[in-house]
Write an enzyme that holds these catalytic residues in place. Structure first.
Site, PDB file in Angstrom:
ATOM      1  N   HIS A  84     -16.795 -11.310  16.925  1.00  0.00           N
ATOM      2  CA  HIS A  84     -15.354 -11.396  16.701  1.00  0.00           C
ATOM      3  C   HIS A  84     -14.869 -12.780  17.100  1.00  0.00           C
ATOM      4  O   HIS A  84     -15.244 -13.289  18.151  1.00  0.00           O
ATOM      5  CB  HIS A  84     -14.624 -10.334  17.538  1.00  0.00           C
ATOM      6  CG  HIS A  84     -13.133 -10.409  17.393  1.00  0.00           C
ATOM      7  ND1 HIS A  84     -12.462  -9.849  16.334  1.00  0.00           N
ATOM      8  CD2 HIS A  84     -12.188 -11.009  18.154  1.00  0.00           C
ATOM      9  CE1 HIS A  84     -11.171 -10.087  16.458  1.00  0.00           C
ATOM     10  NE2 HIS A  84     -10.971 -10.796  17.557  1.00  0.00           N
ATOM     11  N   ASP A 163      -3.703   1.266  17.992  1.00  0.00           N
ATOM     12  CA  ASP A 163      -3.585  -0.199  17.954  1.00  0.00           C
ATOM     13  C   ASP A 163      -2.739  -0.637  16.771  1.00  0.00           C
ATOM     14  O   ASP A 163      -1.904  -1.524  16.895  1.00  0.00           O
ATOM     15  CB  ASP A 163      -4.967  -0.860  17.871  1.00  0.00           C
ATOM     16  CG  ASP A 163      -4.820  -2.344  17.574  1.00  0.00           C
ATOM     17  OD1 ASP A 163      -4.198  -3.032  18.404  1.00  0.00           O
ATOM     18  OD2 ASP A 163      -5.254  -2.809  16.511  1.00  0.00           O
ATOM     19  N   ARG A 170       4.474  -4.804  18.775  1.00  0.00           N
ATOM     20  CA  ARG A 170       4.347  -6.053  19.544  1.00  0.00           C
ATOM     21  C   ARG A 170       4.751  -7.257  18.695  1.00  0.00           C
ATOM     22  O   ARG A 170       5.392  -8.189  19.178  1.00  0.00           O
ATOM     23  CB  ARG A 170       2.903  -6.231  20.029  1.00  0.00           C
ATOM     24  CG  ARG A 170       2.515  -5.267  21.142  1.00  0.00           C
ATOM     25  CD  ARG A 170       1.009  -5.296  21.366  1.00  0.00           C
ATOM     26  NE  ARG A 170       0.518  -6.614  21.673  1.00  0.00           N
ATOM     27  CZ  ARG A 170      -0.676  -7.076  21.304  1.00  0.00           C
ATOM     28  NH1 ARG A 170      -1.522  -6.315  20.639  1.00  0.00           N
ATOM     29  NH2 ARG A 170      -1.047  -8.285  21.638  1.00  0.00           N
ATOM     30  N   LYS A 189     -10.662  -1.676  18.494  1.00  0.00           N
ATOM     31  CA  LYS A 189     -11.195  -1.632  17.128  1.00  0.00           C
ATOM     32  C   LYS A 189     -12.703  -1.865  17.131  1.00  0.00           C
ATOM     33  O   LYS A 189     -13.451  -1.188  16.437  1.00  0.00           O
ATOM     34  CB  LYS A 189     -10.515  -2.709  16.267  1.00  0.00           C
ATOM     35  CG  LYS A 189      -9.090  -2.352  15.917  1.00  0.00           C
ATOM     36  CD  LYS A 189      -8.354  -3.509  15.258  1.00  0.00           C
ATOM     37  CE  LYS A 189      -7.935  -4.555  16.246  1.00  0.00           C
ATOM     38  NZ  LYS A 189      -6.814  -5.396  15.893  1.00  0.00           N
TER      39      LYS A 189
HETATM   40  N1  URA Z   1      -5.976  -9.828  17.235  1.00  0.00           N
HETATM   41  C1  URA Z   1      -5.830  -8.493  17.435  1.00  0.00           C
HETATM   42  O1  URA Z   1      -6.482  -7.691  16.785  1.00  0.00           O
HETATM   43  N2  URA Z   1      -4.954  -8.081  18.370  1.00  0.00           N
HETATM   44  C2  URA Z   1      -4.212  -8.921  19.119  1.00  0.00           C
HETATM   45  O2  URA Z   1      -3.455  -8.474  19.937  1.00  0.00           O
HETATM   46  C3  URA Z   1      -4.375 -10.306  18.903  1.00  0.00           C
HETATM   47  C4  URA Z   1      -5.263 -10.739  17.958  1.00  0.00           C
END
Ligand code: URA
Length: 436
Positions: A84, A163, A170, A189
């Site tokens: 990632h 999320d 957010r 994730k």
């Molecule tokens: N990428 C994500 O998946 N979540 C975040 O909070 C910031 C970057």
């Protein structure tokens, strides 16, 4: 006795640590609809100001992971390792890395994202390949990880739905930039993917979300600790994003450049970051004893054509034209190529990489609103990089544009984004350090 939602929010507001049960209750209530969006937003703001302990962050990550399906890949004998990146401009590493690592015997289940803000996203790059689909079912995803060795899809509604909903809140309530919330968002994730381990590329510099090495180091440390707390192997690398990675920015241009690596070509910085991350993945995947052996294996998979073969198989299995791996002519091309020329003589001292990303988004390489459509063909090809000498009139980059007006706007932004002057550019290491 379980506490009420206002009591949990008040506890965090006042700086107290929450237990794993408190956090699990809050997230489960949010997903069920018993905790309202405004309560979750107040909680996010309390976390923003008060932070979370490592234990709390692990509990939040696992509660968000368990809000949906956790993919079970345990019947695939190979170790499963993903990578990632925290995101940047020109970061097309995944497209070359996944087939290279899979060709060496480590399975790479990759659930990727779209462009976010000024940064590009792997899914948008893949969709530049004619016919390529990132919307596969989890069942088909499992099949391709087993049979091809890698598969790249987008987040589905079943994966970490907490999320998806929290991120949307957010995004519009100024609570994105909180380390525990970022860590829980990314890792919920990734831990839902059925992986054994994760290699992280945490970027720093003007084109990254973390502008300084110190900020990137803090995020990396948290990500590694929480992933390990969730039972996964994890290491992070800090890599520079004070200039675009490789020479290209834009979806088709970047995908073509990434596939160049599979043929032993392509820019040195892109190759080096890919080999660094890939070597960690092979060691974590237990097919290489150390990173030197792993690098040699990755280079051999390029030299003998096996990495390109995996890439063709993945593209074909996901509905794309497999000739894309070998032939740039398969991709859509922009009708105009306009030079962006140096306005002065000297050294290219700085590139405001965030501004380059925004210039790309404005041309259609990314989205300003979620409903915007991407133009896969547009973007930039850089001829010069930070540290290079330039003379007035030299082409610093070529703008691949849909029309004259968008090319002119991009050139205006690029003009403000580059700094040419006397002296030498600051030396910033491409790969700064390993964390974990
Ligand atoms: N990428 C994500 O998946 N979540 C975040 O909070 C910031 C970057």
């Amino acid at each position: 006795m379980a506490r009420t939602t206002p009591e949990l929010i008040a506890a965090k507001r006042d700086g107290h640590a929450l237990s794993s049960d408190d956090i699990a209750q809050l997230i489960a209530g949010f997903v069920r609809g018993d905790v309202a969006d405004y309560q979750m937003t107040a909680f996010a703001m309390a976390v923003f100001f008060r932070g979370m302990s490592p234990e709390e962050t692990v509990a939040l990550t696992l509660a968000m992971r368990d809000s949906g399906t956790v993919v079970d890949l345990s019947d695939i004998p190979a170790r499963k390792v993903d990578k990632h990146s925290t995101g940047g401009v020109g970061d097309k590493v995944s497209l070359a890395l996944a087939p290279m690592v899979a060709a060496c015997g480590v399975a790479v289940p990759m659930i990727s994202g779209r462009g976010l803000g000024h940064t590009g996203g792997t899914l948008d790059k893949l969709e530049a390949i004619p016919g390529f689909s990132v919307d596969l079912s989890i069942a088909r995803f499992r099949e391709l990880v087993r049979d091809v060795g890698t598969c790249m899809i987008g987040q589905t509604a079943e994966l970490a739905p907490a999320d998806k909903r929290l991120y949307a809140l957010r995004d519009v309530t100024a609570t994105v930039e909180s380390i525990p919330l970022i860590v829980a968002s990314i890792l919920s994730k990734k831990l839902a993917e059925g992986i054994d381990g994760l290699v992280l590329d945490v970027k720093f510099g003007s084109g990254a979300f973390m502008k300084t090495p110190e900020q990137a180091r803090a995020l990396a440390r948290n990500l590694v600790d929480v992933a390990r707390g969730g039972g996964k192997d994890c290491v992070a690398w800090l890599t520079r994003m004070d200039r675009p990675l490789g020479r290209t920015v834009g979806n088709a241009l970047e995908t073509i450049e990434a596939f160049e690596l599979l043929h032993g070509r392509g820019p040195d910085d892109l190759r080096e970051v890919t080999l660094t991350l890939g070597a960690s993945m092979l060691v974590m995947g237990r097919v290489a004893a150390d990173e030197a052996v792993a690098r040699a294996m990755l280079l051999a998979a390029v030299a003998d054509g096996s990495a390109a073969k995996v890439a063709r198989a993945m593209v074909a299995a996901q509905g794309g034209d497999p000739r894309a791996v070998d032939d740039p002519a398969v991709f859509p091309a922009a009708p105009l190529r306009v030079p962006f020329r140096a306005a002065a003589t000297g050294t290219l001292l700085t590139i405001d990489t965030h501004a380059v990303g925004i210039a790309g988004v404005e041309m259609g390489a990314g989205r300003a609103r979620t409903t915007d459509t991407i133009d896969p063909a547009v973007g930039f090809v850089f001829e010069r990089n930070v540290g290079d000498k330039v003379s007035t009139g030299d082409a610093i980059a070529w703008v691949h544009a849909r029309d004259e007006a968008s090319a002119a706007r991009a050139i205006e932004r690029l003009t403000r984004a580059v700094g040419v002057g006397e002296g030498a550019a600051e030396e910033v290491p491409l790969v700064l350090e390993r964390v974990g």
